[in-house]
Motif scaffolding. Structure first.
Motif, PDB file in Angstrom:
ATOM      1  N   GLY A   1       0.785  -1.223   0.000  1.00 40.40           N
ATOM      2  CA  GLY A   1       0.000   0.000   0.000  1.00 40.40           C
ATOM      3  C   GLY A   1       0.821   1.278   0.000  1.00 40.40           C
ATOM      4  N   ARG A   2       2.142   1.156  -0.127  1.00 39.23           N
ATOM      5  CA  ARG A   2       2.980   2.364  -0.172  1.00 39.23           C
ATOM      6  C   ARG A   2       2.881   3.047  -1.527  1.00 39.23           C
ATOM      7  NH1 ARG A   2       5.348  -1.403   2.929  1.00 39.23           N
ATOM      8  NH2 ARG A   2       6.421  -2.431   1.220  1.00 39.23           N
ATOM      9  N   ARG A   3       2.506   2.275  -2.541  1.00 38.16           N
ATOM     10  CA  ARG A   3       2.142   2.847  -3.847  1.00 38.16           C
ATOM     11  C   ARG A   3       0.710   2.419  -4.108  1.00 38.16           C
ATOM     12  NH1 ARG A   3       6.215   5.020  -6.842  1.00 38.16           N
ATOM     13  NH2 ARG A   3       8.313   4.648  -6.032  1.00 38.16           N
ATOM     14  N   ARG A   4      -0.150   3.386  -4.344  1.00 39.17           N
ATOM     15  CA  ARG A   4      -1.574   3.121  -4.436  1.00 39.17           C
ATOM     16  C   ARG A   4      -2.057   3.167  -5.885  1.00 39.17           C
ATOM     17  NH1 ARG A   4      -3.767   3.029   0.334  1.00 39.17           N
ATOM     18  NH2 ARG A   4      -5.874   3.367  -0.495  1.00 39.17           N
ATOM     19  N   PRO A   5      -3.227   2.560  -6.151  1.00 43.80           N
ATOM     20  CA  PRO A   5      -3.779   2.599  -7.507  1.00 43.80           C
ATOM     21  C   PRO A   5      -3.797   4.018  -8.068  1.00 43.80           C
ATOM     22  CG  PRO A   5      -5.053   1.119  -6.150  1.00 43.80           C
ATOM     23  CD  PRO A   5      -4.080   1.792  -5.235  1.00 43.80           C
ATOM     24  N   GLY A   6      -3.285   4.146  -9.288  1.00 40.43           N
ATOM     25  CA  GLY A   6      -3.208   5.448  -9.935  1.00 40.43           C
ATOM     26  C   GLY A   6      -1.875   6.144  -9.762  1.00 40.43           C
ATOM     27  N   ASP A   7      -1.054   5.705  -8.801  1.00 43.07           N
ATOM     28  CA  ASP A   7       0.269   6.315  -8.620  1.00 43.07           C
ATOM     29  C   ASP A   7       1.137   6.034  -9.834  1.00 43.07           C
ATOM     30  OD1 ASP A   7      -0.478   7.198  -6.161  1.00 43.07           O
ATOM     31  OD2 ASP A   7       0.821   5.853  -5.000  1.00 43.07           O
ATOM     32  N   ARG A   8       1.855   7.063 -10.269  1.00 43.94           N
ATOM     33  CA  ARG A   8       2.687   6.936 -11.460  1.00 43.94           C
ATOM     34  C   ARG A   8       4.062   6.365 -11.112  1.00 43.94           C
ATOM     35  NH1 ARG A   8       4.565  11.840 -15.573  1.00 43.94           N
ATOM     36  NH2 ARG A   8       5.429  10.476 -17.196  1.00 43.94           N
ATOM     37  N   LEU A   9       4.595   5.528 -11.997  1.00 47.20           N
ATOM     38  CA  LEU A   9       5.942   4.979 -11.865  1.00 47.20           C
ATOM     39  C   LEU A   9       6.823   5.682 -12.893  1.00 47.20           C
ATOM     40  CD1 LEU A   9       5.147   1.158 -11.526  1.00 47.20           C
ATOM     41  CD2 LEU A   9       5.427   2.856  -9.719  1.00 47.20           C
ATOM     42  N   VAL A  10       7.646   6.590 -12.416  1.00 48.80           N
ATOM     43  CA  VAL A  10       8.493   7.397 -13.293  1.00 48.80           C
ATOM     44  C   VAL A  10       9.892   6.799 -13.330  1.00 48.80           C
ATOM     45  CG1 VAL A  10       9.420   9.695 -13.738  1.00 48.80           C
ATOM     46  CG2 VAL A  10       7.151   9.442 -12.677  1.00 48.80           C
ATOM     47  N   GLU A  11      10.323   6.380 -14.503  1.00 45.93           N
ATOM     48  CA  GLU A  11      11.614   5.697 -14.630  1.00 45.93           C
ATOM     49  C   GLU A  11      12.760   6.513 -14.047  1.00 45.93           C
ATOM     50  OE1 GLU A  11      12.465   4.490 -18.593  1.00 45.93           O
ATOM     51  OE2 GLU A  11      10.625   3.305 -18.812  1.00 45.93           O
ATOM     52  N   ARG A  12      12.804   7.797 -14.367  1.00 46.36           N
ATOM     53  CA  ARG A  12      13.895   8.643 -13.898  1.00 46.36           C
ATOM     54  C   ARG A  12      13.964   8.670 -12.371  1.00 46.36           C
ATOM     55  NH1 ARG A  12      12.016  12.778 -15.776  1.00 46.36           N
ATOM     56  NH2 ARG A  12      11.047  13.614 -13.889  1.00 46.36           N
ATOM     57  N   ASP A  13      12.817   8.875 -11.741  1.00 51.01           N
ATOM     58  CA  ASP A  13      12.776   8.950 -10.282  1.00 51.01           C
ATOM     59  C   ASP A  13      13.148   7.615  -9.640  1.00 51.01           C
ATOM     60  OD1 ASP A  13      11.922  11.521 -10.655  1.00 51.01           O
ATOM     61  OD2 ASP A  13       9.811  11.112 -10.206  1.00 51.01           O
ATOM     62  N   LEU A  14      12.667   6.519 -10.220  1.00 49.78           N
ATOM     63  CA  LEU A  14      12.959   5.208  -9.650  1.00 49.78           C
ATOM     64  C   LEU A  14      14.429   4.829  -9.834  1.00 49.78           C
ATOM     65  CD1 LEU A  14       9.749   3.313 -10.802  1.00 49.78           C
ATOM     66  CD2 LEU A  14      10.339   4.021  -8.473  1.00 49.78           C
ATOM     67  N   ALA A  15      14.981   5.190 -10.984  1.00 48.98           N
ATOM     68  CA  ALA A  15      16.403   4.919 -11.214  1.00 48.98           C
ATOM     69  C   ALA A  15      17.252   5.655 -10.184  1.00 48.98           C
ATOM     70  CB  ALA A  15      16.792   5.337 -12.626  1.00 48.98           C
TER      71      ALA A  15
END
Length: 227
Positions: free
Chosen positions: A28-42
């Motif tokens: 639940g730390r990332r919820r439905p609709g939350d965006r996964l941004v490659e730059r931020d995750l990298a």
């Protein structure tokens, strides 16, 4: 684990990122609709965008992520139909597996289930949702393994993460624990018919609980029985 100066293999990096993102979604730390941004995750994981992109594609295949546009990945919002289909699959295979497990379980198998029930009891008393989610998943994994049918396990494995995700939403831990105990007692008695009956009750109860949590505004109707 890599040593100083060594390079972590790309496949290992991808699996590390994938596991972390999957647990973020299930927890639940990332919820439905939350965006996964490659730059931020990298940047977060200290890796290039390549393993992040591959991890997101894997999450897409597992049913956790969808693409709103070709370049915008978001955590998936499950529909009533999604939930019903998952529980229909679970009902078809897990109920049958429970009967096989009752017939084929060893004393060691049953001892492992008893230990999981003890952990679930403590977690329920302490209101520990994270441990309960983990123990619930392990209980069902052990039940499937006890059936000694590798094909059932291989079919259920890809949807296991999504079922953990849904199970956490229900959070009716006391009822879940009581049903697990009844299922354990049926298997310990080697009563296959009773084990299937208890498993069917458990799957359908969990389905209704999940629907109430995810779709509280939706009236009850035919969809509220996964069968």
């Amino acid at each position: 684990m890599t040593t100083a100066g060594s390079v972590e293999p790309l496949g290992a990096v991808r699996e590390r990122v994938l596991a972390a993102l999957r647990e973020d979604i299930i927890g639940g730390r990332r919820r439905p609709g939350d965006r996964l941004v490659e730059r931020d995750l990298a940047e977060r994981f200290g890796v290039s965008r390549v393993p992040v992109r591959e991890a997101i594609r894997a999450l897409l295949a597992e049913g956790f992520v969808t693409y709103e546009t070709p370049r915008r990945a978001v955590v998936r919002t499950l529909t009533r139909s999604d939930v019903t289909e998952l529980y229909e699959l679970r009902e078809a295979l897990e109920v049958y597996a429970a009967g096989l497990a009752a017939e084929r379980a060893t004393d060691e198998d049953l001892a492992e289930l008893a230990e999981l029930l003890a952990r679930a009891t403590r977690a329920t008393e302490e209101g520990d949702a994270e441990t309960n989610t983990d123990v619930n998943s392990r209980f069902h994994d052990r039940l499937l393994a006890m059936a000694r049918n590798e094909l059932i396990v291989s079919v259920m494995q890809p949807v296991g993460g999504r079922l953990r995700w849904l199970t956490r939403r229900g959070e009716e831990w006391s009822q879940q624990l009581a049903e697990h105990r009844e299922l354990y007692e049926a298997m310990a008695a080697r009563d296959a018919d009773r084990a299937r009956s208890m498993a069917l009750t458990h799957v359908r109860t969990n389905y209704r609980s999940t629907v109430r949590q995810l779709f509280p505004e939706s009236p009850e109707g035919p969809e509220d029985t996964a069968s």
